[in-house]
Design a protein around this motif. Structure first.
Motif, mmCIF file in Angstrom:
data_model
loop_
_atom_site.group_PDB
_atom_site.id
_atom_site.type_symbol
_atom_site.label_atom_id
_atom_site.label_comp_id
_atom_site.label_asym_id
_atom_site.label_seq_id
_atom_site.Cartn_x
_atom_site.Cartn_y
_atom_site.Cartn_z
ATOM 1 N N GLN A 5 18.613 12.344 53.661
ATOM 2 C CA GLN A 5 17.271 12.923 53.541
ATOM 3 C C GLN A 5 16.675 12.773 52.158
ATOM 4 N N CYS A 6 17.464 12.835 51.139
ATOM 5 C CA CYS A 6 16.932 12.800 49.771
ATOM 6 C C CYS A 6 17.024 11.403 49.164
ATOM 7 N N PHE A 51 12.979 18.265 50.881
ATOM 8 C CA PHE A 51 14.336 17.848 51.230
ATOM 9 C C PHE A 51 15.314 18.161 50.100
#
Length: 162
Positions: free
Chosen positions: A92-93, A60
């Motif tokens: 996402q991260c 990601f």
């Protein structure tokens, strides 16, 4: 948000992601399950989940870094694309770091007020893994503080424009 603010966020996130990816890949490239078992006795499934979480975060983050690199060199600066990328990076991260899919660790939000690390583990992790997460935490915390806008306000802005 002005182009200058969004561009500076892209540059900051790009730097933080590059550092984090280097740490994660270094850990993944130099660590085997056998090494982790020597540090801490755990089930093989937990080690597999641990390494899987790190691989997932690394992927990601690499995708986010690539998006930042493309956006930062594209002229003219595309604010909408940058905001979309930052929104995706946040979810996402950053969110993946603080609340991973397999739930082997979690964030103790009260720790943020005490100045201690906020990541807590369901089981005692190997020291090398704990060191990795501790080294990553400040960068992910910085990104979260900088990108928290994209958790709600950006999504609201997008829905209103449709």
């Amino acid at each position: 948000m002005g182009n200058v603010i969004v561009k500076s966020q892209i540059e900051l996130v790009q730097q933080k992601l590059a550092t984090s990816i280097q740490s994660m890949n270094g850990f993944l490239n130099n660590t085997k399950i056998d090494d982790l078992q020597k540090e801490q006795e755990w089930s093989i499934e937990n080690y597999e989940s641990l390494l899987s979480n790190v691989r997932r975060m690394a992927v990601f983050c690499e995708e986010g870094l690539e998006a930042c690199q493309i956006i930062s060199v594209t002229e003219p600066f595309r604010k909408a694309a940058a905001e979309r990328a930052l929104y995706r990076i946040y979810h996402q991260c950053v969110e993946e770091f603080f609340t991973p899919k397999t739930d082997l660790w979690y964030e103790d939000s009260r720790s943020a007020y005490t100045g201690r690390n906020s990541i807590k583990y369901r089981f005692t992790p190997p020291a090398s893994f704990e060191g990795l997460v501790t080294s990553l935490e400040s960068d992910f915390q910085t990104m979260r503080e900088e990108l928290q806008y994209y958790e709600t306000d950006y999504l609201t802005k997008i829905k209103q424009s449709q």
